[in-house]
Design a protein around this motif. Structure first.
Motif: not given
Lengths: 132, 274
Positions: B223-242
Motif C-alpha cells: 500500500l505504501h509503495r503504491y502511494g496510499f496513505k494509511t493511518r492506524e487508530i486504536p481499537v480494543t479487541m474482544l477475546p475470540s471465543p474459540d
C-alpha cells in the motif's frame, strides 16, 4: 559408453517421443505441454546415438563418465519442465481464484434477480403463489 | 415463500435501483433505509467467514446495533456449516464461494463486489467476533479524511491487554518493525483484519497484486509503495471465543517464509508511477 546402457537409453528415448506423439494424437496431452517432453526426448536420443556429441558434451561439463552426462542432461531437462509446470500451475491457480470469486458474485446476483422477478410476478399475479 | 422474502430487507443496490420505477410499497421499504445512509453513503462492510455459524450472528447483531444503516456483505468461504443461512437471517447479503479458498481470496471477493456495485468505502472485519463493532463509526469517520486511503484498527496503539502466544508476538514484532521501516511510519499491528479502505485502495485490493493467501505486513508495505496513505487508530479487541488462529503447525513456517519473500519481491518490484 557400454553398448547395453546405450541401447537402453536409445529405446527409452524412442519410446518417450513416440508415446508423447500418440498422446497428442489422442488429445490426451495438449501441444503446449508436449513440447518440453519432445525436446527432452529428442535431445537425449541424439546424445545417446551420437558418440562424438556425447564426448564433446562430457568434455564441456567435465564429466568423467559418459553415462553421467546422460543423467545430468536428463535431470536439467526435467528441472526445466518442472519449473514450467510450476509457472503454469500458478497461472491456473490464479485463474481458478478469479473464476471462484466471480462465480460467487454472479450466483448472488442471480439469486437477487430471481427474488426481484418472483416478487414482481407475485405482485401482479397473486395466484402465482401456488406455483412457487 | 420464506426464501422469497428473506432478502427483502437486505437492501441490495439492485433493489434500490428497482425501487425508482417500481411499485409504491417497494419504494417505501427502501426509503426507510435511505435517510440514515447520509452519514456514510456508498459504504459496505465486508466480512469473510469460514465455519462461523456460532459467531456470525452475534457479529451481525453488533453491527446492526452500532451502524444499522450500513449494508453488510458476508463472503462465505465454502463453509461446511450454516454460516450462510445464519448471515442471511440476520439481514446480510451473502456471497458463497463454491469451495474453501482462503482468507485473502474471500476478502478480495468482497472488494470486487464493492467495486462492481459502486461502493466507495469498504470496511472489513473478522467474523469471529474479535472486532468490536463500536469502532466501526470511528473507523469510518477517520477514513472520511481526504488525504487518507486506508485506516487500520490497531490493537497495540493504546492498551496492550491483547494476549497471544510468544511466537505470534515475535512474528508481529518482526514484521511490524519491517513494515514500519519500509513505510517510514509506525505500523503497530500489521496483522489486523479490521480495516477501512476507500477509493483507489479498493481498486488495488480488487486487483492482481493483492496477496491472495494472508494479506499482512506485505500488504501494508505494498500500500505504501503504491502511494496510499494509511493511518492506524486504536481499537480494543474482544477475546475470540474459540481462539483459532489462521497460522498453526507447518503453516507457521510457510507463513514466515511467505511473508519474507513477499516483502522482498514487493520491494524489488518497480515502484508504480502515478
Amino acid at each position: 559408453m557400454p553398448p547395453r546402457i546405450r541401447i537402453i537409453a536409445i529405446l527409452i528415448c524412442i519410446f518417450l517421443v513416440a508415446y508423447v506423439f500418440e498422446l497428442v494424437r489422442r488429445k490426451h496431452l495438449n501441444e503446449e505441454y508436449s513440447m518440453g517432453w519432445l525436446v527432452t526426448g529428442s535431445l537425449m536420443l541424439i546424445l545417446s546415438i551420437s558418440e562424438d556429441l556425447l564426448i564433446w558434451v562430457s568434455d564441456l561439463v567435465g564429466a568423467t563418465l559418459f553415462t553421467s552426462t546422460l543423467f545430468f542432461s536428463g535431470m536439467v531437462f526435467l528441472m526445466i519442465i518442472c519449473l514450467h509446470f510450476s509457472i503454469r500451475i500458478s497461472a491456473l491457480t490464479n485463474q481458478v481464484r478469479t473464476l471462484t470469486q466471480h462465480l460467487g458474485i454472479l450466483d448472488y446476483e442471480k439469486k437477487t434477480l430471481e427474488n426481484v422477478v418472483a416478487k414482481h410476478s407475485l405482485d401482479k399475479n397473486p395466484s402465482a403463489l401456488d406455483t412457487l | 415463500m420464506n426464501k422469497l422474502y428473506r432478502e427483502k430487507h437486505s437492501n441490495t443496490l439492485l433493489a434500490e435501483s428497482e425501487a425508482v420505477e417500481s411499485s409504491p410499497e417497494e419504494t417505501e421499504s427502501s426509503s426507510a433505509v435511505t435517510p440514515s445512509l447520509i452519514g456514510f453513503p456508498n459504504t459496505l462492510i465486508v466480512i469473510p467467514a469460514f465455519n462461523e455459524e456460532k459467531n456470525i450472528g452475534r457479529v451481525l447483531e453488533g453491527i446492526r446495533r452500532c451502524a444499522p444503516e450500513i449494508p453488510v456483505l458476508v463472503v462465505n468461504d465454502g463453509s461446511r456449516d450454516a454460516t450462510a443461512r445464519v448471515s442471511r437471517e440476520h439481514g446480510a447479503k451473502v456471497i458463497s464461494l463454491p469451495f474453501n479458498s482462503g482468507y485473502g481470496v474471500t476478502l478480495q471477493t468482497g472488494f470486487i463486489f464493492a467495486l462492481k456495485n459502486g461502493y466507495t468505502t469498504v470496511l472489513q472485519m473478522d467474523a469471529d467476533g474479535q472486532h468490536d463493532p463500536r469502532y466501526i463509526v470511528d473507523m469510518l469517520q477517520e477514513i472520511q479524511h481526504e488525504y487518507l486511503d486506508v485506516v487500520i484498527g490497531s490493537r497495540f496503539l493504546e492498551n496492550t491487554e491483547y494476549k497471544t502466544t510468544f511466537l505470534k508476538r515475535m512474528g508481529m514484532f518482526i514484521f511490524g518493525n519491517l513494515a514500519s521501516i519500509f513505510c517510514g511510519q509506525k505500523v503497530s499491528d500489521p496483522t489486523s483484519g479490521f480495516q477501512a479502505l476507500k477509493g483507489k485502495a479498493i481498486q488495488f485490493v480488487a486487483g492482481e497484486y493483492y496477496p491472495p493467501d494472508y494479506p499482512d505486513a506485505d500488504f501494508i508495505i505494498m500500500l505504501h509503495r503504491y502511494g496510499f496513505k494509511t493511518r492506524e487508530i486504536p481499537v480494543t479487541m474482544l477475546p475470540s471465543p474459540d481462539n483459532k488462529s489462521m497460522h498453526t503447525g507447518h503453516k507457521t513456517v510457510y507463513y514466515v517464509f511467505k511473508m519474507f519473500l513477499s516483502i522482498v519481491v514487493t520491494l524489488l518490484r518497480q515502484k508504480p508511477k502515478g
